[in-house]
Design a protein around this motif. Sequence first.
Motif, mmCIF file in Angstrom:
data_model
loop_
_atom_site.group_PDB
_atom_site.id
_atom_site.type_symbol
_atom_site.label_atom_id
_atom_site.label_comp_id
_atom_site.label_asym_id
_atom_site.label_seq_id
_atom_site.Cartn_x
_atom_site.Cartn_y
_atom_site.Cartn_z
ATOM 1 N N SER A 155 -6.688 -2.745 -0.296
ATOM 2 C CA SER A 155 -5.357 -2.345 -0.761
ATOM 3 C C SER A 155 -5.348 -1.911 -2.217
ATOM 4 C CB SER A 155 -4.353 -3.486 -0.555
ATOM 5 O OG SER A 155 -4.657 -4.574 -1.379
ATOM 6 N N ILE A 156 -6.416 -2.179 -2.943
ATOM 7 C CA ILE A 156 -6.494 -1.736 -4.340
ATOM 8 C C ILE A 156 -6.582 -0.221 -4.329
ATOM 9 C CG2 ILE A 156 -7.904 -1.701 -6.428
ATOM 10 C CD1 ILE A 156 -8.695 -4.586 -5.764
ATOM 11 N N GLY A 157 -5.707 0.408 -5.075
ATOM 12 C CA GLY A 157 -5.700 1.862 -5.119
ATOM 13 C C GLY A 157 -5.079 2.496 -3.892
ATOM 14 N N PHE A 158 -4.357 1.736 -3.114
ATOM 15 C CA PHE A 158 -3.758 2.245 -1.876
ATOM 16 C C PHE A 158 -2.888 3.456 -2.173
ATOM 17 C CE2 PHE A 158 -0.544 2.527 1.381
ATOM 18 C CZ PHE A 158 -1.268 2.316 2.542
ATOM 19 N N ALA A 159 -1.970 3.313 -3.114
ATOM 20 C CA ALA A 159 -1.045 4.404 -3.422
ATOM 21 C C ALA A 159 -1.775 5.567 -4.082
ATOM 22 C CB ALA A 159 0.080 3.913 -4.310
ATOM 23 N N ASP A 194 -3.471 9.847 7.488
ATOM 24 C CA ASP A 194 -2.063 10.219 7.696
ATOM 25 C C ASP A 194 -1.156 8.988 7.620
ATOM 26 O OD1 ASP A 194 -2.782 12.875 8.118
ATOM 27 O OD2 ASP A 194 -2.645 12.734 10.313
ATOM 28 N N LEU A 195 -1.583 7.899 8.255
ATOM 29 C CA LEU A 195 -0.780 6.676 8.239
ATOM 30 C C LEU A 195 -0.616 6.149 6.818
ATOM 31 C CD1 LEU A 195 -2.122 4.759 11.376
ATOM 32 C CD2 LEU A 195 -0.122 6.250 11.209
ATOM 33 N N LYS A 196 -1.669 6.220 6.022
ATOM 34 C CA LYS A 196 -1.590 5.770 4.631
ATOM 35 C C LYS A 196 -0.656 6.666 3.828
ATOM 36 C CE LYS A 196 -5.980 3.383 4.510
ATOM 37 N NZ LYS A 196 -7.343 3.330 3.992
ATOM 38 N N ASP A 197 -0.709 7.971 4.069
ATOM 39 C CA ASP A 197 0.196 8.893 3.383
ATOM 40 C C ASP A 197 1.644 8.617 3.771
ATOM 41 O OD1 ASP A 197 -1.968 10.153 2.162
ATOM 42 O OD2 ASP A 197 -2.060 11.753 3.666
ATOM 43 N N TYR A 242 2.078 -3.073 4.149
ATOM 44 C CA TYR A 242 2.726 -3.577 5.359
ATOM 45 C C TYR A 242 3.036 -2.429 6.320
ATOM 46 C CZ TYR A 242 6.218 -5.247 8.583
ATOM 47 O OH TYR A 242 6.893 -5.525 9.733
ATOM 48 N N LEU A 243 3.561 -1.332 5.786
ATOM 49 C CA LEU A 243 3.897 -0.191 6.630
ATOM 50 C C LEU A 243 2.659 0.379 7.308
ATOM 51 C CD1 LEU A 243 6.379 1.487 4.164
ATOM 52 C CD2 LEU A 243 6.982 0.528 6.406
ATOM 53 N N TYR A 244 1.577 0.508 6.548
ATOM 54 C CA TYR A 244 0.324 1.001 7.123
ATOM 55 C C TYR A 244 -0.154 0.055 8.226
ATOM 56 C CZ TYR A 244 -4.580 1.648 7.890
ATOM 57 O OH TYR A 244 -5.795 1.789 8.501
ATOM 58 N N TYR A 245 -0.169 -1.219 7.936
ATOM 59 C CA TYR A 245 -0.627 -2.217 8.912
ATOM 60 C C TYR A 245 0.206 -2.122 10.192
ATOM 61 C CZ TYR A 245 -1.605 -6.728 11.066
ATOM 62 O OH TYR A 245 -1.948 -7.700 11.954
ATOM 63 N N ALA A 246 1.519 -1.997 10.062
ATOM 64 C CA ALA A 246 2.393 -1.928 11.238
ATOM 65 C C ALA A 246 2.107 -0.658 12.045
ATOM 66 C CB ALA A 246 3.858 -1.970 10.818
ATOM 67 N N LEU A 247 1.996 0.478 11.365
ATOM 68 C CA LEU A 247 1.714 1.726 12.073
ATOM 69 C C LEU A 247 0.363 1.663 12.777
ATOM 70 C CD1 LEU A 247 3.035 4.257 9.419
ATOM 71 C CD2 LEU A 247 3.949 3.921 11.725
ATOM 72 N N ARG A 248 -0.623 1.121 12.106
ATOM 73 C CA ARG A 248 -1.960 0.998 12.699
ATOM 74 C C ARG A 248 -1.931 0.041 13.897
ATOM 75 N NH1 ARG A 248 -5.693 2.461 15.005
ATOM 76 N NH2 ARG A 248 -7.799 1.755 14.593
ATOM 77 N N ALA A 249 -1.173 -1.031 13.778
ATOM 78 C CA ALA A 249 -1.066 -1.984 14.884
ATOM 79 C C ALA A 249 -0.388 -1.340 16.098
ATOM 80 C CB ALA A 249 -0.290 -3.226 14.439
ATOM 81 N N TYR A 250 0.579 -0.461 15.867
ATOM 82 C CA TYR A 250 1.203 0.250 16.987
ATOM 83 C C TYR A 250 0.202 1.189 17.653
ATOM 84 C CZ TYR A 250 5.865 -1.443 15.810
ATOM 85 O OH TYR A 250 6.947 -2.232 15.576
ATOM 86 N N GLN A 251 -0.680 1.800 16.874
ATOM 87 C CA GLN A 251 -1.712 2.655 17.453
ATOM 88 C C GLN A 251 -2.640 1.851 18.358
ATOM 89 O OE1 GLN A 251 -3.778 4.632 14.236
ATOM 90 N NE2 GLN A 251 -2.835 6.570 14.801
#
Length: 114
Positions: A13-17, A95-98, A60-69
Amino acid sequence: MKFALITAILFSSIGFAQASSIDKGKTLVEKANCAACHGANLNAPILPAYPKLAGQYPEYLYYALRAYQVGNSNPQFGRNNAIMSSQSQPFSDADLKDMAAYIASLPGNFVVKK
């Protein structure tokens, strides 16, 4: 084991943004028509069952989107929701991270109750 997992999550998560593109995320969110359910600025859901997304943590948003995949293929990680599973499938990890970076950049109105 727990230490290794926590360390991996922290380092990932470091440097995520920094690694994510908010502009690309905005384009992808508009393409996916997320506002159809999550409302204007992703902060006014059309039904109470749908969450407000604006201003949420990008990790959290990335994790949720990835979990739905992942869905039912991994019951310890995946999330089962027919709509979100199909919505998240066409997107790459980048794409999910963006998308997560863009959604996190939106002003939200979460309320913390004490």
